[in-house]
Structures are given as C-alpha cells and as structure tokens.
Design an enzyme around this catalytic site. Structure first.
Site, PDB file in Angstrom:
ATOM      1  N   SER A 129      -6.773   2.842   3.448  1.00 36.54           N
ATOM      2  CA  SER A 129      -6.010   1.943   2.572  1.00 36.54           C
ATOM      3  C   SER A 129      -6.931   0.959   1.860  1.00 36.54           C
ATOM      4  O   SER A 129      -6.679  -0.260   1.846  1.00 36.54           O
ATOM      5  CB  SER A 129      -4.948   1.197   3.386  1.00 36.54           C
ATOM      6  N   LYS A 141       0.064   3.402  -2.897  1.00 36.60           N
ATOM      7  CA  LYS A 141      -1.077   4.317  -2.964  1.00 36.60           C
ATOM      8  C   LYS A 141      -0.632   5.775  -3.115  1.00 36.60           C
ATOM      9  O   LYS A 141      -1.421   6.617  -3.543  1.00 36.60           O
ATOM     10  CB  LYS A 141      -1.970   4.147  -1.728  1.00 36.60           C
ATOM     11  N   SER A 174       0.781  -1.240   0.000  1.00 35.97           N
ATOM     12  CA  SER A 174       0.000   0.000   0.000  1.00 35.97           C
ATOM     13  C   SER A 174       0.813   1.291   0.000  1.00 35.97           C
ATOM     14  O   SER A 174       0.242   2.370  -0.102  1.00 35.97           O
ATOM     15  CB  SER A 174      -0.977   0.013   1.189  1.00 35.97           C
TER      16      SER A 174
END
Length: 285
Positions: A124, A79, A76
């Site tokens: 997330s 991101k 993540s």
C-alpha cells in the site's frame, strides 16, 4: 380453428404472467439485519458496519444499513481502480514495473526501497500511487473514473495526488460492493489483460477451499480514523462480497486498527458459514 386461437391466447397470457413473476422475483434483493455483526464490532471496540453480499441468494447482511449508505474517503481501497487506470493508460506497463525509491524518508520503512507495481499494491505504498496519479493526469483520471463509476471522487489540479486520502471524495459500502461485483463479473470497461492483472494483485489468500481478494484502507481527518476492508471470497460455486467500514472507539488501542478491520470481517464471514472457523489467512497490509 377459433378454439385453437383462444387456446393460444390463453397460453400466451399465462406465459407473460409467468415471465413477469419471474422478473419480479429476481429483482427482490433482500436486506437482512445481522445482530451478530454488531456484537463482533462491540467486542472489538469499533463502531461502524460490516456489509456482506451473497451473490447466489441475492441477499445483503449488515448490522447497520444506514451506516453502509454513508460516503467516506476511499483511502487505499482506491488503489484498486487506480491500478486499473494506470494499466489502461499504460502509465504502468505491468505488475512488474519498477518504482524507484528516491532516497527520501517515507512514512513506512518498507516503502523505502525499489518496489514492483504488485509490491507497491501489496505494501500500500502511498508515494508510489501518488506518482501514478500525477502521471495519469486530471483529465484521464476523471474520464476513467467516470467509466468505472467508483463512488464520487473530487479530482482537480490541486487534489490529483491525494483526493482519495483527504477532501470531498466519498464512496459508500454499497458502492464498494457494486464496483467489486462488476470487477468480479469482468463487466468493467477495461481490457482482459488489465482485469486479469488486477485480480491477481488483489489475492490475499488462496487454497483448495476458497480464494480471497481484497484491499484495506485507512484515512485520517483531524483526530478521526476511518478504516476499510473490501473484497470478495470465491467459495465453491458462490461468491460473497464484503465491505467493512469502521472507526475506533475512544478505548480502542490504535496499534491493532490495521489488523482488526480484517479480523471483524473474517468473523462476520464465519457467522454466515462462508469460511471454516479455524482457517488461517495470509493477509496483506
């Protein structure tokens, strides 16, 4: 007249030497092993490395620089660039763009609702960012990643919505910090608007002493869990970048994995006297 010419030449020679010396001094980045970082990880029953970069002193600190050079799935932490690309391609209009929940069961309950883009980043939300990746498409994703120089991402038609979670994609801790330095300096090839929105989304804690920006990441290959916490702290007139990458020891209780990735990083920053030891943090998952 001849004396004047000789004098000028001597002055120029010394000036050139001074400039060359100055250049050499500036490029001599230091890499210092900090054994206290290793003690922090050992106590937490984690293996891996904590990497911190002091921008003002141009010094890297870590317990294991070899580990810091290894590439791992970004999970993540991707991101951050994914958000940048989404905004630059206008797949997402702003941090208030709404992601509608389709009613299907999701891995986390908090994902089972309509989410603003900034909330999708906060929580997330994997399905939200998979939707973003599919809308961006392979060619735009690849061309933008090339411009951003975020590690080595394996993007094709079959990996488009999961290449950061599984497969051959990889990024090292040094590469994470290099990317964050360029983001901090606003030197990425992106608009000022995108730069501002993403930096705002990344804020984990802010007070009159410091501003902390960052993102966690967690990937699973078979039975191996790999965790990230990357970001930077603005404190007074300096900036400290960090990239922590860890895996749990066999005796580690996985219910604490999400929290410990951040805790060991904060303790390392305390060792370097970056943050006050008793400061409380409002961190995002």
């Amino acid at each position: 007249m001849r004396f004047n010419y000789i004098f000028i030449i001597i002055v120029l020679l010394f000036s050139c030497e001074s400039v060359e010396k100055s250049k050499k001094e500036k490029v001599e980045t230091k890499f210092l092993v900090n054994n206290q970082f290793q003690e922090i990880l050992d106590k937490a029953k984690l293996e891996g490395a904590i990497l911190v970069y002091d921008l003002y002193k141009d010094v890297y600190y870590s317990n294991d620089f070899d580990w810091c050079k290894k590439g791992n799935l970004p999970a993540s932490t991707f991101k951050i660039p994914n958000s940048i690309i989404a905004l630059e391609t206008e797949v997402v209009k702003s941090d208030s763009t709404i992601f509608k929940w389709d009613g299907e069961s999701r891995f986390l309950k908090v994902w089972e609702q309509d989410l603003l883009f900034k909330e999708a980043f906060y929580y997330s939300c994997v399905p939200c960012y998979q939707e973003v990746a599919r809308k961006i498409g392979v060619e735009r994703m690849k061309s933008n990643l090339e411009k951003l120089a975020f590690g080595s991402m394996d993007v094709n038609e079959t990996t488009l919505d999961n290449f950061w979670l599984e497969g051959k994609s990889k990024i090292s801790q040094f590469e994470q910090i290099d990317f964050l330095k360029r983001l901090y300096n606003s030197s990425l090839p992106i608009s000022k608007r995108t730069d501002s929105i993403v930096k705002k989304m990344m804020v984990l804690s802010k007070n009159n002493l410091f501003t902390l920006r960052g993102k966690t990441g967690w990937s699973i290959r078979g039975e191996e869990n790999n965790g990230w916490f990357v970001g930077y702290v603005l404190v007074k007139s300096n900036v400290f970048f960090f990239a922590t990458n860890v895996v749990p020891q066999k005796s580690f209780s996985m219910e604490f994995f999400n929290k410990e990735r951040k805790e060991v990083t904060f303790k390392a920053l305390d060792v370097l006297k970056v943050l006050r030891e008793n400061e409380s943090f409002v961190t995002k998952q």
